[in-house]
Scaffold this active site. Structure first.
Site, PDB file in Angstrom:
ATOM      1  N   TRP A   1     -21.220  11.074  17.768  1.00  0.00           N
ATOM      2  CA  TRP A   1     -20.212  12.135  17.723  1.00  0.00           C
ATOM      3  C   TRP A   1     -18.814  11.575  17.915  1.00  0.00           C
ATOM      4  O   TRP A   1     -17.828  12.214  17.607  1.00  0.00           O
ATOM      5  CB  TRP A   1     -20.522  13.234  18.746  1.00  0.00           C
ATOM      6  CG  TRP A   1     -20.225  12.900  20.199  1.00  0.00           C
ATOM      7  CD1 TRP A   1     -20.505  11.755  20.846  1.00  0.00           C
ATOM      8  CD2 TRP A   1     -19.599  13.762  21.166  1.00  0.00           C
ATOM      9  NE1 TRP A   1     -20.109  11.836  22.165  1.00  0.00           N
ATOM     10  CE2 TRP A   1     -19.546  13.056  22.387  1.00  0.00           C
ATOM     11  CE3 TRP A   1     -19.087  15.055  21.122  1.00  0.00           C
ATOM     12  CZ2 TRP A   1     -19.005  13.596  23.548  1.00  0.00           C
ATOM     13  CZ3 TRP A   1     -18.549  15.594  22.288  1.00  0.00           C
ATOM     14  CH2 TRP A   1     -18.508  14.874  23.476  1.00  0.00           C
ATOM     15  N   ASP A   2     -18.740  10.352  18.409  1.00  0.00           N
ATOM     16  CA  ASP A   2     -17.456   9.672  18.544  1.00  0.00           C
ATOM     17  C   ASP A   2     -16.660   9.787  17.243  1.00  0.00           C
ATOM     18  O   ASP A   2     -15.453  10.008  17.235  1.00  0.00           O
ATOM     19  CB  ASP A   2     -17.651   8.174  18.829  1.00  0.00           C
ATOM     20  CG  ASP A   2     -18.499   7.893  20.045  1.00  0.00           C
ATOM     21  OD1 ASP A   2     -19.467   8.628  20.268  1.00  0.00           O
ATOM     22  OD2 ASP A   2     -18.201   6.918  20.757  1.00  0.00           O
TER      23      ASP A   2
ATOM     24  N   LYS B   1     -20.378  12.817  34.241  1.00  0.00           N
ATOM     25  CA  LYS B   1     -19.925  11.573  33.619  1.00  0.00           C
ATOM     26  C   LYS B   1     -18.588  11.736  32.905  1.00  0.00           C
ATOM     27  O   LYS B   1     -17.735  10.858  32.954  1.00  0.00           O
ATOM     28  CB  LYS B   1     -20.997  11.148  32.612  1.00  0.00           C
ATOM     29  CG  LYS B   1     -20.772   9.827  31.928  1.00  0.00           C
ATOM     30  CD  LYS B   1     -21.960   9.549  31.004  1.00  0.00           C
ATOM     31  CE  LYS B   1     -21.836   8.217  30.275  1.00  0.00           C
ATOM     32  NZ  LYS B   1     -22.977   7.998  29.367  1.00  0.00           N
ATOM     33  N   GLN B   2     -18.434  12.849  32.222  1.00  0.00           N
ATOM     34  CA  GLN B   2     -17.242  13.040  31.393  1.00  0.00           C
ATOM     35  C   GLN B   2     -17.085  14.532  31.138  1.00  0.00           C
ATOM     36  O   GLN B   2     -17.923  15.331  31.563  1.00  0.00           O
ATOM     37  CB  GLN B   2     -17.397  12.317  30.066  1.00  0.00           C
ATOM     38  CG  GLN B   2     -18.499  12.882  29.189  1.00  0.00           C
ATOM     39  CD  GLN B   2     -18.802  11.996  28.003  1.00  0.00           C
ATOM     40  OE1 GLN B   2     -19.664  11.118  28.081  1.00  0.00           O
ATOM     41  NE2 GLN B   2     -18.107  12.218  26.925  1.00  0.00           N
TER      42      GLN B   2
ATOM     43  N   GLU C   1     -24.088  12.991  30.248  1.00  0.00           N
ATOM     44  CA  GLU C   1     -25.446  12.451  30.100  1.00  0.00           C
ATOM     45  C   GLU C   1     -26.089  12.079  31.433  1.00  0.00           C
ATOM     46  O   GLU C   1     -27.210  11.574  31.461  1.00  0.00           O
ATOM     47  CB  GLU C   1     -25.412  11.241  29.158  1.00  0.00           C
ATOM     48  CG  GLU C   1     -25.082  11.652  27.726  1.00  0.00           C
ATOM     49  CD  GLU C   1     -24.539  10.508  26.883  1.00  0.00           C
ATOM     50  OE1 GLU C   1     -24.149   9.474  27.456  1.00  0.00           O
ATOM     51  OE2 GLU C   1     -24.490  10.671  25.649  1.00  0.00           O
TER      52      GLU C   1
END
Lengths: 269, 1003
Positions: free
Chosen positions: B593-594, B827-828, B731
């Site tokens: 998806w980056d 995580k993000q 994740e």
């Protein structure tokens, strides 16, 4: 040409046999001969007996100051000393006075053999913990290369602790692969070396990884300072390891000239 | 001022300190510099100018006189490819000279009012001078100026340049007699009269005999020349400016000093004049007159003839210099120095073999299979040379981001080694290298070599052209051909290598295909390839450049990000952009998806055709995505978390970690990628205005993904829809139910599909999709305004990672996977990613509450996290923390913060940096129905932020300051500032911040 020498310092305790076994196991790898040294304090009978049994020449010295023994390691032909950690398994000290003094003062690597050490010969596998600093890597590199060139399997170990946890880890599979590849390229002399990664308390992980991997020896670079609050990893490993521990002095000059690499938390500005 | 010295005797020319550089353009004064006077024979300089143009050098002649005088004297008719311009009439006209008569290409024409003002000014000046007792006369009316002779005596009717000293004496006596201290005094008086006569921005100069009042002067000529060159990627550091009058004469400014405009900041400037009063700082006084000027031209011709390595403009704002780093940084630098033509990436490894280097050529989208995964195939190495220098000699590499050139310099004096390389931005598959050094220290060696980590290389020769190819076990291959030329003198060996590469994922290209590319490159020639390459980069930057006044480090890092994003993507066919692009082997070139979410937006705004190529990659893998959905007994299309060549999922299943072997579940469960692909398609269409895309080839990317969600969701007995067992962007928490990000993106996806189908006549589908979209739960709590990240998140251990550890930190390593999974450490951005991607789909005014809740819980252990949080925090007005995180993202690769940059650049982070600037600090979004909104929030350190971009077919430049915004567009566009009404912007418009909001202040 004079033969390279391994000095094996033995006393009259049961650990003398393990010390000599360790020295003998190392001798062919280092292309060296073993000389046993015994400082006469409480007689010589056990030391003489074991040395004779193992066919190793024994030099008995009279209550010589320890510094003189340390000085003997400055001889270019002396490449290594092997000493027993302590007399008895239940000794609360991590190592006895003789072992500590020699290890702290020696310019050459010193192998400290635990009293209950399982010495396997030939040595087939060595664990080399690397903390991700250039100074320890530089100290460990020569030893690592020597072992590898003799066919010994070298397993490197890096332990992530609170101070060295990576800043980022996107995906453990890809990133740890890439991280490992780069870590080995920076800190390991041996192409194709294997790096084991662990997280937690470094000393504990060194001991447990050594057991998991079934290594015959642990090689630890250190700064030769066992004063309180220092060398926590060396302390724990000496206290708990069941295999001989090779302590490799880090050269202070080298230490000062190299900075901690940027791949762990020292990156933070 | 540098003190005046005796002019250098011509006999000592060989020892003259001529500039030791190769210039791409020369800008010089005519009379007194190139020729002794206007009657002199110009044949020698003509030959040299024509030869320079043939060698590709652009030449600009600057003179105050008219075209008849200069062209009549010069009579050059260059055949190119270098161009000859005559910048004449005191900065009022420019002519292009080719094989026929000079052609006017630009003229400044005074308006009637301006002409009247000039007449008034000249007449008043003569009156004022007469009042002081100085007789003067208006001698002619020229274009945009009036000339006043202050020594109108027959003996000084037309003095040659050689009599300048005598003329000066005579004029000084006259002006002293009239009570003036010098010519500068006269100039000041004339300037006053010009201003009084309402001449706008008057230019008053003197050539000793005359004082001129004008609307233009040599500065306009120089500015025109330098702007023209900049538009071709030749900035001032690549330009030589020469004249003979830089220093003052008679107290008046030297006429050639007018060429020292700001645009000439880094130009090399030489004077060949007498310069009796010295030269200004930065001007090299050579003396020697036209003869020495010819020597300068000869030196440049020799450099071209000998094929010397080109130079770069050492502009610190556009160059990244990497040198004297610790040895272990070498591989990191190689990633940073990667050059790419969009398909092929060549890492910036030094040319010779040696420890610590990791040279690599990769081709986008060409994979091979290893035991357990797909990786990018390594191609033959083309940049190898033999270098025999002490290994300890420090290398300095410079990446010129303005022009896509990597320069290497090593050693000094006769041991100086220089190499320059680029991957052509205009000729697909062409790479070029030049090297020069001592004959004993640099040599050619084998032209092509096998990649380090690849067995087997087919190779051969076709005449002088060598070829080699690597073959993938999947049937594809990379074929490279190259030709090396060498010139040897006593003290220097110069090597030139032209390389052509071609690759195909499904068959191995024939050598002839690569050889043909090389032949074409050879026909064009290195210098022309480089000139075209520079010009293309100049065009790219016109659509992409970002400037940050007050923060040069961040500005450079942002340009670094843009450079790599722009160069790594092809503009046609399909673009398979892996997580590390083609800068390194990590992540095997897999597409995540980056690509869709982090990289595509910047390309949509800078190179829309490249963004379209990225979507083409997804379109061509729709069959595989449909098959994947079908295998799961679901409908529509399920795009894989990791995609390589054929569109099937290539996510590994296990990973070795410090905790042992752990399963990787992203491939089976990180399904938001399905909506992310749809988001990329819609974002592209909205941003670029390519409406046809969603009605045509891109339609299925939205419709089939919506179908997938429609079949994936499950309804409870209260009619609410759920998505079970997924992984969100965070994740650390695997296999969760009703992940807010996944659910809301799915809801958005369904609504987009409904909107599309309404347009093309399927209202039943639209109604159904709208209905089920509405039923999807999203975890939003109206009281707290917080979205629950997934069902049960609130019940997890409330660990605040910000209070436990310095961030960023890989919390899964620090605390262990289990502990993290059982806690609220994330995580993000997960929920917050919704506010970033689909702000229209989340509850109004919910951003701040969710930032306050989630940011302290975020470890930022993902390289994707800092830039996105910078964008979010900028929008909430927390600009200082936003800047801190932006700077962290900027340093991620430049300082190797991950320890893995040696294996390639983090393309998503680079894309995130642009998004932080544009979506965050500028607060830009597209408006429904066209146009865009802007709501800028700048940190205190930034005096101004300027962004160039393409949007909806327009070129737009936005310049934001704390209290002002300027928007310049080449076509009308609607803009809403800070939530205000839509304003129709034509040309340039400014807005000022007032107490009650933003106000349009100018058009």
């Amino acid at each position: 040409m004079k033969k390279k020498m391994i000095f094996a310092g033995i006393d009259n305790s049961g650990s003398a046999r393990a010390v000599l076994q360790t020295a003998l196991a190392l001798a062919p790898l280092l292309d060296a001969t073993v000389e046993a040294i015994h400082v006469r304090e409480d007689g010589t009978s056990t030391a003489e007996e074991i040395a004779k049994e193992m066919n190793i020449p024994l030099r008995i010295v009279e209550t010589k100051p320890l510094q003189d023994l340390v000085n003997e390691l400055d001889d270019p032909d002396a490449i290594l000393a092997v000493v027993g950690a302590r007399d008895k398994p239940n000794d609360p000290r991590i190592a006895g006075h003789v072992a500590v003094t020699i290890a702290e003062r020696s310019s050459k690597p010193v192998v400290v053999v635990p009293p209950t050490s399982t010495v396997r010969a030939p040595i087939r596998k060595v664990l080399i913990p690397l903390d991700g600093s250039q100074s320890t890597a530089a100290a460990a590199k020569r030893v690592s290369r020597t072992f590898a060139s003799s066919g010994v399997e070298v397993v490197a170990l890096h332990v992530f602790d609170a101070a060295s946890t990576p800043l980022f880890l996107d995906r453990p599979d890809y990133d740890l692969d890439a991280w490992t590849r780069e870590f080995l390229a920076r800190y390991s002399a041996e192409p194709g070396s294997r790096l084991e990664l662990r997280s937690g308390r470094p000393g504990n992980n060194v001991v447990t990884t050594a057991e998991e991997e079934g290594v015959d020896m642990i090689a630890l670079a250190w700064r030769q300072d066992l004063s309180p609050g220092r060398a926590s990893v060396v302390r724990e490993v000496l206290a708990r390891a069941i295999v001989p521990v090779l302590l490799i002095p880090v050269k202070e000059g080298l230490l000062r000239s190299l900075i901690r690499p940027g791949i762990i938390r020292a990156h933070r500005h | 001022m540098h003190g005046s010295t005796e002019p250098t005797p011509l006999g000592a020319r060989a020892r003259l300190p001529l500039p030791d550089r190769r210039f791409e353009a020369l800008v010089f004064d005519w009379d007194g510099t190139a020729v002794p006077d206007r009657q002199a024979d110009a044949s020698e300089v003509r030959e040299r100018i024509e030869a320079l143009c043939r060698a590709g050098v652009d030449v600009f002649i600057v003179s105050g006189t008219h075209v008849g005088n200069v062209d009549g004297q010069l009579r050059a008719r260059p055949t190119g490819p270098g161009r000859l311009f005559l910048c004449l009439n005191r900065g009022s006209e420019v002519f292009r000279v080719e094989d026929g008569d000079p052609v006017l290409v630009w003229r400044h024409t005074a308006t009637p009012d301006e002409n009247a003002a000039l007449d008034r000014a000249a007449a008043r000046a003569v009156e004022e001078l007469a009042r002081h007792g100085l007789e003067a006369r208006i001698v002619s009316e020229r274009l945009n100026r009036r000339k006043i002779d202050i020594i109108p005596l027959p003996e000084w009717d037309d003095p040659p340049k050689a009599r300048i000293d005598e003329l000066l004496d005579a004029v000084m006596k006259r002006v002293h007699r009239s009570g003036f201290t010098g010519i500068a005094d006269v100039v000041s008086l004339v300037m006053e009269t010009a201003r009084a006569a309402e001449v706008s921005d008057p230019r008053v100069t003197s050539d000793v005999k005359h004082v001129e009042i004008g609307l233009t002067d040599k500065s306009d000529s120089a500015k025109w020349a330098l702007d023209e060159l900049a538009s071709r990627g030749v900035s001032s550091g690549l330009v030589l400016i020469a004249g003979d009058e830089f220093g003052p004469i008679g107290g008046a400014t030297g006429s050639d000093s007018l060429m020292l405009v700001p645009e000439a900041a880094r130009a090399t400037v030489c004077s060949v004049g007498v310069e009796p009063n010295g030269v200004p700082e930065g001007v090299q006084h050579l003396g020697g007159g036209p003869a020495l000027f010819n020597a300068l031209l000869d030196d440049q011709l020799a450099r071209r003839r000998d094929g010397r390595a080109p130079d770069i403009d050492p502009d610190p704002a556009w160059t990244l210099t990497l040198g004297k780093k610790e040895p272990w940084f070498r591989r990191v630098n190689e990633s940073l120095l990667t050059i790419s033509d969009g398909r092929f990436g060549t890492r910036g490894a030094r040319e010779e073999d040696g420890d610590g280097t990791d040279p690599l050529l990769l081709a986008s989208g060409v994979f091979e299979r290893t035991d357990d995964t797909w990786v990018l195939l390594a191609g033959p190495l083309w940049s190898n040379l033999l270098v025999h220098q002490e290994p300890q000699t420090p290398d300095v590499f410079t990446l010129d981001m303005a022009t896509g050139l990597v320069l290497r310099e090593r050693g000094d004096g006769e041991h100086r080694l220089r190499t320059a390389r680029f991957a052509s931005a205009t000729c697909a598959g062409v790479m070029a290298l030049r090297a020069e050094g001592h004959p004993d220290e640099v040599a050619t060696g084998p032209t092509l070599e096998p990649p380090i980590a690849h067995d087997g290389l087919e190779q051969g020769k076709d005449g002088r052209i060598a070829w080699a190819r690597t073959i993938s076990n999947l049937g594809g291959g990379i074929t490279v051909a190259a030709v090396t030329a060498e010139k040897l003198t006593d003290d220097r060996r110069v090597i030139e290598r032209l390389c052509g590469a071609t690759a195909n994922p499904h068959h191995v290209p024939e050598p002839s295909a690569a050889i043909e590319i090389v032949e074409r490159a050879r026909a064009v020639g290195f210098d022309r390839l480089l000139a075209d390459h520079r010009a293309e980069w100049a065009t790219r930057w016109r659509n992409a450049a970002i400037s940050i006044d007050g923060d040069p480090d961040t500005e450079k890092a942002v340009r670094f990000a843009l450079f790599h994003l722009i160069q790594a993507t092809p503009s046609e066919d399909e673009a398979s952009i892996g997580a590390r692009g083609v800068s390194g082997p990590a992540y095997g070139g897999h597409v995540f998806w980056d690509t869709d979410v982090f990289v595509l937006p910047v390309l949509a705004a800078t190179r829309p055709e490249a963004a379209r190529a990225m979507l083409e990659y997804r379109i061509r893998r729709l069959p595989a995505a449909r098959e994947a959905a079908k295998r799961r007994r679901l409908q529509g299309a399920r795009f894989p978390w990791e995609s390589a060549d054929d569109g099937h999922d290539v996510t590994p299943r296990f990973a070795r970690t410090p905790e042992g072997i752990v399963p990787i579940r992203t491939g089976t469960s990180e399904e938001h990628i399905v909506a992310d692909v749809a988001w990329a398609a819609v974002h592209y269409a909205r941003w670029t205005g390519d409406d046809e895309f969603l009605r045509g080839p891109g339609r299925a990317l939205v419709i089939d993904t919506a179908r997938y969600w429609a079949s994936k969701m499950r309804f409870d007995n209260r009619g609410r829809a759920h998505i079970y067992g997924v992984i969100g962007p965070d994740e650390y928490h695997e296999i969760v139910d009703d992940n807010a990000f996944t659910n809301v993106m799915a809801r958005w996806n369904l609504r987009q599909a409904a909107q599309l189908t309404e347009h093309d006549g399927s209202p039943a589908d639209a109604e159904y999709w709208r209905g089920i979209a509405h039923a999807l739960v999203d975890g939003y709590d109206e009281r707290s305004k917080i979205y629950e990240q997934f069902s049960g998140f609130r019940k997890l251990e409330p660990l605040i990672i910000a209070e436990m550890a310095d961030r960023p930190v890989a919390a899964d390593v620090l605390l262990g996977r289990r502990r993290v999974a059982d806690s609220q450490v994330i995580k993000q951005a997960d929920v917050l990613m919704l506010h970033h991607l689909v702000p229209e789909e989340v509850a109004p005014d919910s951003l701040a509450a969710n930032v306050d809740f989630y940011e302290p819980r975020t470890a930022h252990g993902s390289s994707l996290s800092p830039a996105i949080h910078a964008a979010l925090l900028a929008r909430t007005g927390e600009t200082e923390r936003a800047l801190e995180l932006l700077r962290l993202a900027c340093r991620l690769d430049l300082a190797d913060l991950t320890g893995t940059t040696a294996s390639g650049l983090h393309m998503a982070t680079l894309g995130g940096i642009w998004q932080a600037i544009v979506f965050g600090f500028l607060g830009m979004r597209t408006l429904e129905g066209g146009g865009f909104s802007i709501d800028a929030h700048l940190p205190a350190a930034w005096k101004a932020l300027e962004v160039n971009m393409r949007i909806q077919g327009r070129h737009v430049r936005v310049r934001a300051q704390d209290d002002a915004i300027e928007i310049v567009t080449d076509q009308p566009i609607d803009v809403s500032v800070a939530g205000g009404p839509n304003e129709h912007v034509v040309g340039s418009v400014s807005f000022d911040r007032r107490a009650n909001g933003w106000k349009r202040v100018s058009t």
